[in-house]
Design a protein around this motif. Structure first.
Motif, mmCIF file in Angstrom:
data_model
loop_
_atom_site.group_PDB
_atom_site.id
_atom_site.type_symbol
_atom_site.label_atom_id
_atom_site.label_comp_id
_atom_site.label_asym_id
_atom_site.label_seq_id
_atom_site.Cartn_x
_atom_site.Cartn_y
_atom_site.Cartn_z
ATOM 1 N N MET A 1 0.844 -1.189 0.000
ATOM 2 C CA MET A 1 0.000 0.000 0.000
ATOM 3 C C MET A 1 0.886 1.249 0.000
ATOM 4 N N THR A 2 0.558 2.193 -0.875
ATOM 5 C CA THR A 2 1.340 3.427 -0.925
ATOM 6 C C THR A 2 1.056 4.269 0.315
ATOM 7 N N ILE A 3 1.904 5.277 0.540
ATOM 8 C CA ILE A 3 1.720 6.148 1.691
ATOM 9 C C ILE A 3 0.381 6.875 1.615
ATOM 10 N N GLU A 4 0.024 7.379 0.449
ATOM 11 C CA GLU A 4 -1.236 8.104 0.302
ATOM 12 C C GLU A 4 -2.434 7.179 0.508
ATOM 13 N N GLU A 5 -2.362 5.960 -0.020
ATOM 14 C CA GLU A 5 -3.452 5.004 0.174
ATOM 15 C C GLU A 5 -3.618 4.664 1.642
ATOM 16 N N LEU A 6 -2.507 4.506 2.343
ATOM 17 C CA LEU A 6 -2.567 4.188 3.768
ATOM 18 C C LEU A 6 -3.157 5.348 4.564
ATOM 19 N N LYS A 7 -2.755 6.572 4.241
ATOM 20 C CA LYS A 7 -3.303 7.737 4.940
ATOM 21 C C LYS A 7 -4.815 7.828 4.743
ATOM 22 N N ASN A 8 -5.278 7.578 3.536
ATOM 23 C CA ASN A 8 -6.718 7.628 3.255
ATOM 24 C C ASN A 8 -7.452 6.537 4.031
ATOM 25 N N ASP A 9 -6.849 5.358 4.089
ATOM 26 C CA ASP A 9 -7.464 4.241 4.797
ATOM 27 C C ASP A 9 -7.572 4.528 6.294
ATOM 28 N N ILE A 10 -6.536 5.170 6.851
ATOM 29 C CA ILE A 10 -6.537 5.531 8.264
ATOM 30 C C ILE A 10 -7.702 6.458 8.577
ATOM 31 N N SER A 178 12.123 4.813 19.258
ATOM 32 C CA SER A 178 12.944 5.102 18.087
ATOM 33 C C SER A 178 14.176 5.909 18.456
ATOM 34 N N GLU A 179 13.985 6.930 19.307
ATOM 35 C CA GLU A 179 15.088 7.789 19.726
ATOM 36 C C GLU A 179 16.116 7.004 20.533
ATOM 37 N N LYS A 180 15.642 6.163 21.462
ATOM 38 C CA LYS A 180 16.548 5.374 22.298
ATOM 39 C C LYS A 180 17.411 4.429 21.460
ATOM 40 N N LEU A 181 16.827 3.922 20.390
ATOM 41 C CA LEU A 181 17.531 2.959 19.546
ATOM 42 C C LEU A 181 18.321 3.631 18.424
ATOM 43 N N GLY A 182 18.258 4.964 18.347
ATOM 44 C CA GLY A 182 18.960 5.675 17.286
ATOM 45 C C GLY A 182 18.402 5.402 15.906
ATOM 46 N N LYS A 183 17.062 5.197 15.843
ATOM 47 C CA LYS A 183 16.414 4.830 14.584
ATOM 48 C C LYS A 183 15.785 6.032 13.874
ATOM 49 N N ASN A 184 16.102 7.225 14.302
ATOM 50 C CA ASN A 184 15.636 8.456 13.661
ATOM 51 C C ASN A 184 14.122 8.508 13.531
ATOM 52 N N ASN A 185 13.607 8.546 12.298
ATOM 53 C CA ASN A 185 12.171 8.724 12.095
ATOM 54 C C ASN A 185 11.396 7.425 11.956
ATOM 55 N N SER A 186 11.948 6.318 12.405
ATOM 56 C CA SER A 186 11.278 5.028 12.218
ATOM 57 C C SER A 186 10.011 4.903 13.060
ATOM 58 N N TRP A 187 9.756 5.854 13.971
ATOM 59 C CA TRP A 187 8.495 5.866 14.722
ATOM 60 C C TRP A 187 7.297 6.060 13.797
ATOM 61 N N ASN A 188 7.526 6.683 12.631
ATOM 62 C CA ASN A 188 6.448 7.019 11.708
ATOM 63 C C ASN A 188 6.104 5.801 10.844
ATOM 64 N N TRP A 189 5.107 5.033 11.278
ATOM 65 C CA TRP A 189 4.805 3.768 10.611
ATOM 66 C C TRP A 189 4.128 3.943 9.252
ATOM 67 N N VAL A 190 3.619 5.140 8.975
ATOM 68 C CA VAL A 190 3.056 5.390 7.648
ATOM 69 C C VAL A 190 4.170 5.594 6.625
ATOM 70 N N GLU A 191 5.186 6.355 7.006
ATOM 71 C CA GLU A 191 6.300 6.638 6.094
ATOM 72 C C GLU A 191 7.270 5.459 5.990
ATOM 73 N N PHE A 192 7.439 4.714 7.077
ATOM 74 C CA PHE A 192 8.394 3.604 7.109
ATOM 75 C C PHE A 192 7.648 2.328 7.475
ATOM 76 N N GLN A 193 7.020 1.690 6.483
ATOM 77 C CA GLN A 193 6.133 0.561 6.733
ATOM 78 C C GLN A 193 6.872 -0.743 7.057
ATOM 79 N N GLY A 194 8.100 -0.888 6.636
ATOM 80 C CA GLY A 194 8.958 -1.972 7.098
ATOM 81 C C GLY A 194 8.549 -3.380 6.712
ATOM 82 N N TRP A 195 8.147 -3.573 5.468
ATOM 83 C CA TRP A 195 7.668 -4.891 5.054
ATOM 84 C C TRP A 195 8.760 -5.959 5.074
ATOM 85 N N ASP A 196 9.995 -5.570 4.920
ATOM 86 C CA ASP A 196 11.081 -6.550 4.988
ATOM 87 C C ASP A 196 11.186 -7.136 6.396
#
Length: 218
Positions: A1-10, A178-196
């Motif tokens: 799902m694209t970012i825009e599709e996910l935002k609309n679904d939310i 995310s901050e504690k782990l040094g993962k930067n913006n990975s808190w944002n699950w819409v932008e970083f969906q992490g399917w791998d």
């Protein structure tokens, strides 16, 4: 799902009442299900969700208590076995949504975050009253019922309730992890969906949940 599709679904649906991507669900009981979280900050990031639309874990009916604690202990045991560690947290009706509208109902559907890491985030929480320690999940239910206020719950070794006294940022506890782990913006699950990470975690975790499922009697 694209970012825009996910935002609309939310905006249009509660994604926990009618979860998409059914293959992310690893195990379910009568009133709960465990699923791989979209946007995992680390591999193995899970959510325990209620099937019924309930605002927060504090409002889970007392007759579901044993079932909820079974889910918590099962997830914890598996994550520790596979990844070595596990913490839990919940945005109790606060700091949860990415969107600024009132339409995203999934933000107010009970879901406990289960993360295979060994970090302390309680000490970094700001904008709340001094934390209240909960010795048991019964304490958690009793205290949240007594206060009846938005809260942040964290179990990173000790169960603690933080009652919010001023506005906190959206996705606040995800941001702290995310901050504690040094993962930067990975808190944002819409932008970083992490399917791998989701795919790899499913391969590792599903056999363990299948084993529980084969022995579980609702």
């Amino acid at each position: 799902m694209t970012i825009e599709e996910l935002k609309n679904d939310i905006e249009e649906h509660c994604r926990f009442c009618n979860p998409p991507d059914k293959d992310r669900i690893l195990f379910e009981t009568k009133n709960f299900y465990v699923m791989l979280s979209l946007g995992p900050i680390v591999e193995g990031y899970l959510l325990i969700n209620t099937k019924k639309h309930i605002e927060s874990c504090s409002l889970i009916p007392s007759e579901w208590a044993d079932e909820f604690e079974f889910m918590i202990s099962s997830v914890k045991n598996i994550l520790i076995k596979v990844y070595g560690d596990c913490i839990f947290y919940e945005h109790g009706r606060t700091g949860s949504c990415l969107s600024f509208t009132d339409a995203n109902k999934h933000c107010y559907h009970a879901h406990m975050h289960c993360v295979p890491v060994n970090i302390n985030i309680s000490d970094s929480i700001k904008g709340t009253l001094s934390p209240i320690i909960c010795s048991t999940w019964k304490d958690f239910r009793n205290i949240t019922t007594e206060y009846n206020e938005p809260y942040l719950f964290v179990d990173d070794g000790v169960k603690k309730l933080h009652f919010v006294i001023k506005e906190v940022r959206r996705q606040y506890l995800r941001y702290l992890v995310s901050e504690k782990l040094g993962k930067n913006n990975s808190w944002n699950w819409v932008e970083f969906q992490g399917w791998d990470k989701i795919k790899t975690a499913r391969e590792k975790l599903l056999p363990h949940f299948n084993q529980i499922s084969s022995n579980y009697v609702s």
